[in-house]
Design a protein around this motif. Sequence first.
Motif, PDB file in Angstrom:
ATOM      1  N   VAL A 132       0.844  -1.201   0.000  1.00 22.46           N
ATOM      2  CA  VAL A 132       0.000   0.000   0.000  1.00 22.46           C
ATOM      3  C   VAL A 132       0.879   1.250   0.000  1.00 22.46           C
ATOM      4  O   VAL A 132       0.634   2.198  -0.766  1.00 22.46           O
ATOM      5  CB  VAL A 132      -0.965   0.007   1.202  1.00 22.46           C
ATOM      6  N   HIS A 133       1.917   1.247   0.833  1.00 18.52           N
ATOM      7  CA  HIS A 133       2.829   2.401   0.841  1.00 18.52           C
ATOM      8  C   HIS A 133       3.365   2.696  -0.564  1.00 18.52           C
ATOM      9  O   HIS A 133       3.376   3.843  -1.013  1.00 18.52           O
ATOM     10  CB  HIS A 133       4.023   2.114   1.759  1.00 18.52           C
ATOM     11  N   GLU A 134       3.823   1.649  -1.236  1.00 19.16           N
ATOM     12  CA  GLU A 134       4.433   1.868  -2.552  1.00 19.16           C
ATOM     13  C   GLU A 134       3.385   2.297  -3.582  1.00 19.16           C
ATOM     14  O   GLU A 134       3.657   3.131  -4.444  1.00 19.16           O
ATOM     15  CB  GLU A 134       5.174   0.615  -3.027  1.00 19.16           C
ATOM     16  N   CYS A 135       2.189   1.706  -3.495  1.00 22.77           N
ATOM     17  CA  CYS A 135       1.124   2.130  -4.411  1.00 22.77           C
ATOM     18  C   CYS A 135       0.841   3.615  -4.223  1.00 22.77           C
ATOM     19  O   CYS A 135       0.666   4.356  -5.190  1.00 22.77           O
ATOM     20  CB  CYS A 135      -0.141   1.296  -4.188  1.00 22.77           C
ATOM     21  N   VAL A 136       0.793   4.051  -2.978  1.00 22.72           N
ATOM     22  CA  VAL A 136       0.563   5.471  -2.712  1.00 22.72           C
ATOM     23  C   VAL A 136       1.709   6.302  -3.290  1.00 22.72           C
ATOM     24  O   VAL A 136       1.485   7.326  -3.946  1.00 22.72           O
ATOM     25  CB  VAL A 136       0.405   5.717  -1.194  1.00 22.72           C
ATOM     26  N   ASP A 137       2.938   5.850  -3.092  1.00 19.34           N
ATOM     27  CA  ASP A 137       4.077   6.656  -3.559  1.00 19.34           C
ATOM     28  C   ASP A 137       4.199   6.663  -5.082  1.00 19.34           C
ATOM     29  O   ASP A 137       4.693   7.636  -5.652  1.00 19.34           O
ATOM     30  CB  ASP A 137       5.370   6.128  -2.926  1.00 19.34           C
ATOM     31  N   TYR A 138       3.768   5.580  -5.726  1.00 26.31           N
ATOM     32  CA  TYR A 138       3.832   5.549  -7.198  1.00 26.31           C
ATOM     33  C   TYR A 138       2.477   5.883  -7.848  1.00 26.31           C
ATOM     34  O   TYR A 138       2.299   5.661  -9.042  1.00 26.31           O
ATOM     35  CB  TYR A 138       4.351   4.192  -7.692  1.00 26.31           C
ATOM     36  N   ALA A 139       1.548   6.392  -7.030  1.00 26.36           N
ATOM     37  CA  ALA A 139       0.254   6.850  -7.547  1.00 26.36           C
ATOM     38  C   ALA A 139      -0.502   5.742  -8.284  1.00 26.36           C
ATOM     39  O   ALA A 139      -1.138   5.984  -9.307  1.00 26.36           O
ATOM     40  CB  ALA A 139       0.432   8.077  -8.441  1.00 26.36           C
ATOM     41  N   VAL A 140      -0.431   4.537  -7.747  1.00 25.68           N
ATOM     42  CA  VAL A 140      -1.180   3.417  -8.313  1.00 25.68           C
ATOM     43  C   VAL A 140      -2.441   3.188  -7.464  1.00 25.68           C
ATOM     44  O   VAL A 140      -2.332   2.898  -6.277  1.00 25.68           O
ATOM     45  CB  VAL A 140      -0.319   2.125  -8.285  1.00 25.68           C
ATOM     46  N   PRO A 141      -3.612   3.336  -8.055  1.00 25.76           N
ATOM     47  CA  PRO A 141      -4.832   3.052  -7.278  1.00 25.76           C
ATOM     48  C   PRO A 141      -4.842   1.572  -6.889  1.00 25.76           C
ATOM     49  O   PRO A 141      -4.706   0.712  -7.761  1.00 25.76           O
ATOM     50  CB  PRO A 141      -5.968   3.353  -8.260  1.00 25.76           C
ATOM     51  N   ALA A 142      -4.971   1.283  -5.626  1.00 29.49           N
ATOM     52  CA  ALA A 142      -4.903  -0.101  -5.165  1.00 29.49           C
ATOM     53  C   ALA A 142      -6.021  -0.410  -4.187  1.00 29.49           C
ATOM     54  O   ALA A 142      -5.785  -0.812  -3.047  1.00 29.49           O
ATOM     55  CB  ALA A 142      -3.538  -0.354  -4.525  1.00 29.49           C
ATOM     56  N   PRO A 143      -7.263  -0.241  -4.638  1.00 32.32           N
ATOM     57  CA  PRO A 143      -8.360  -0.379  -3.674  1.00 32.32           C
ATOM     58  C   PRO A 143      -8.508  -1.786  -3.101  1.00 32.32           C
ATOM     59  O   PRO A 143      -8.865  -1.921  -1.929  1.00 32.32           O
ATOM     60  CB  PRO A 143      -9.596   0.026  -4.483  1.00 32.32           C
TER      61      PRO A 143
END
Lengths: 234, 234, 234, 234
Positions: free
Chosen positions: D184-195
């Motif tokens: 989740v941290h990396e998705c947030v940092d790379y702007a990847v929606p990860a619901p």
Amino acid sequence: MIPAGQAVDDSIASLKTMLKPGDVIVDGGNSNFRDSMRRGADLEKSGIHLMDSGTSGGVWGLKVGYCLMVGGSIDAYRLLEPALKTLAPENGYLHCGRVGSGHFVKMVHNGVEYAIMQAYAEGFELMHRGPFPVDLPAVSQLWENGSVVRSWLLELATLALKDDPKLEKVKPWVADSGEGRWTVHECVDYAVPAPTIAAAVFARFASRDEEGFGLRLLSALRNQFGGHAMKTEK
Amino acid sequence: MIPAGQAVDDSIASLKTMLKPGDVIVDGGNSNFRDSMRRGADLEKSGIHLMDSGTSGGVWGLKVGYCLMVGGSIDAYRLLEPALKTLAPENGYLHCGRVGSGHFVKMVHNGVEYAIMQAYAEGFELMHRGPFPVDLPAVSQLWENGSVVRSWLLELATLALKDDPKLEKVKPWVADSGEGRWTVHECVDYAVPAPTIAAAVFARFASRDEEGFGLRLLSALRNQFGGHAMKTEK
Amino acid sequence: MIPAGQAVDDSIASLKTMLKPGDVIVDGGNSNFRDSMRRGADLEKSGIHLMDSGTSGGVWGLKVGYCLMVGGSIDAYRLLEPALKTLAPENGYLHCGRVGSGHFVKMVHNGVEYAIMQAYAEGFELMHRGPFPVDLPAVSQLWENGSVVRSWLLELATLALKDDPKLEKVKPWVADSGEGRWTVHECVDYAVPAPTIAAAVFARFASRDEEGFGLRLLSALRNQFGGHAMKTEK
Amino acid sequence: MIPAGQAVDDSIASLKTMLKPGDVIVDGGNSNFRDSMRRGADLEKSGIHLMDSGTSGGVWGLKVGYCLMVGGSIDAYRLLEPALKTLAPENGYLHCGRVGSGHFVKMVHNGVEYAIMQAYAEGFELMHRGPFPVDLPAVSQLWENGSVVRSWLLELATLALKDDPKLEKVKPWVADSGEGRWTVHECVDYAVPAPTIAAAVFARFASRDEEGFGLRLLSALRNQFGGHAMKTEK
């Protein structure tokens, strides 16, 4: 690319050369509270206080005053209080705790703001697409009067919808300025389920992603197993 | 179990025997707007008007007036307007459109309300569990003054937190009264992405589910593949 | 527009005129299980059995056999079993219960399928955008061998990624065929928190929505309170 | 509390005293890939190679072999390849790229795993609570044969459900071991929606949270505005 926060570190470094013990630096921007904790601890070694002041109210703050969430030593707070009192509306400033706490509370504020905005966006989109030709600016204004969902953001929605009822002038492209991401990070680290804040941040990511790699994979998978036609790039 | 809405159907059936063409029945409850559309069409055959009036404001409405979202024919609306004017605060009532539209707008209002409440809940939980001993009632009250997230629900949060700062008296168990579910249903049917409203509804479901079958399966799966110890029922 | 399911109702109505008591109609499509329950009860009045047979396996089913989830009376099931045995792979068919249960289990199957696909989509998107130039087809194939996430959908992902590693030929536009929506509806009605299934359905909605009304409102709100520039339509 | 990863840093520090240039340290655990990048860069100064080897397959790996995702220099990889070949099933190891990439790909693998598990959990919970008395172990086993959702995790679900069809022996309490959070941290940092990945992580958080502060606030808010009775702690 300059790492986030580098500009603040640079400013503090150059300010530090001009200051003496007992002086106070106020960071009134949206710094990450962990940076503010680090900077505060570092400055404290030279006897200089850092006061982190989260500020909310946007461009309207000039008229109605800013809401100020302040962290730092009690001495620094006492020194700055007259200024805070001048800038903030009545009861509009608070000493939240030690250095970092002001930016922490401001970060949470912004995370909540993202989710509230997303909540209204979903509701208005449903009314826009639903079975009745609802007058959206009228409903927005109506809800300001006595409803459970009345809020300042709703008042802004009314202004926006009155100005452009179908929002034809604005693109479905939404920036994010960091605090929403940080809030998700902290929720993950403190094991706080934060589905609405995360959803709001993800919706903004998706709004700006023209490639849509994940969506392409979904479409390709559907084509693989179902023979479903997929839309192809020309 | 009486099917949802059956009581309203029964009341309307018995009222109908006493009414004549031109009369108006007002349904001021939280009926599903699709039921209101059906009932309105049915009553119209007898020349009776149904006015669906969604009402927001809670128990506070007695003091400050109710926000009223009204659907039905323009004739019925004109007939009832003096009463609406008396009950609602200034600019606090609106003719939303044909029968059903009042309850539709009220349903969306409640869906939005669920998500806004969830947004605050996530933010306050993070402050509760985060790195600073934040004074939650004080922050809640602070945000009322000039911040972007100021709202009536926030004022209520302040009242609740002042009364019981650690919320020790209240259980983590949250009811839902239907409109949130309906909003998710309609978002699905109208293809409106509604992640925050859905998340808010799901959080309430989870709060009341003592069995947690899905969670049990997760734990059992972890045990299967990883040999991770699982907590077992005694 | 023909209401969903109308074509099936029409087919059954015309079949009914040719059938006698004891005959069995098999609905092997993706009908909503509530429709199948209604149709089954209706046909039963004429002594005709409805067997609802959910079918999974996609276009590959022709080669490897279809997985069949069957609902209906035990008599109808016994009558059809030889055919089921021929169509399905070994242990690939099941009498799930009374009429409707086959389409119910198939609906849940599809809801789960949506969420699993979305899970892979998120993971591959992160690898696509993350800090390493990961060879996605190679990773996908790797995971097929011994990893916890090995699955048939992953094998399809490998095929898709080998064919078009950057997925440049496919558009980020994803259809949905109803069962995912129905699963969300049922989860809401049975108070089952279903955040991944709902998120998967919402992601598809968003992929197809060119207007983005909710996103426009978010952008307009940011402009209202923050003076943030918003992207405008030309 | 020992910071996460400290034990690995300590082990590497003591190993380093015994190693000479050209030697290779393999970290086969679930280290954060950013730590592996840092450690690799640090060891490289002494001419020692770090190979980060993400390992998937759980306790079953002993029987069927482990899937290995390996990062590090090509020299180190060539040196270790015979060992990887022995441990992994056929085609079950991959050189993912430079140091850190092995743990990165493993982290994404686990994030995807969390979401897939959650997908099944939601589906089985719906079947558990829905309108038909579905035989869950039978459905789980059925889906293994020819269905679109067949997977190794599904096979494990069958084992778990056959052993305890109502999962009465296991508690609705689910641990998380870090990689889901990192994803989740990396998705947030790379702007990847990860619901779905975020939802899976949040569901585990909620399963372990006995206090439920956010839920208490929701209940208290409902009581404030609606006079809805709230469940109180005795």
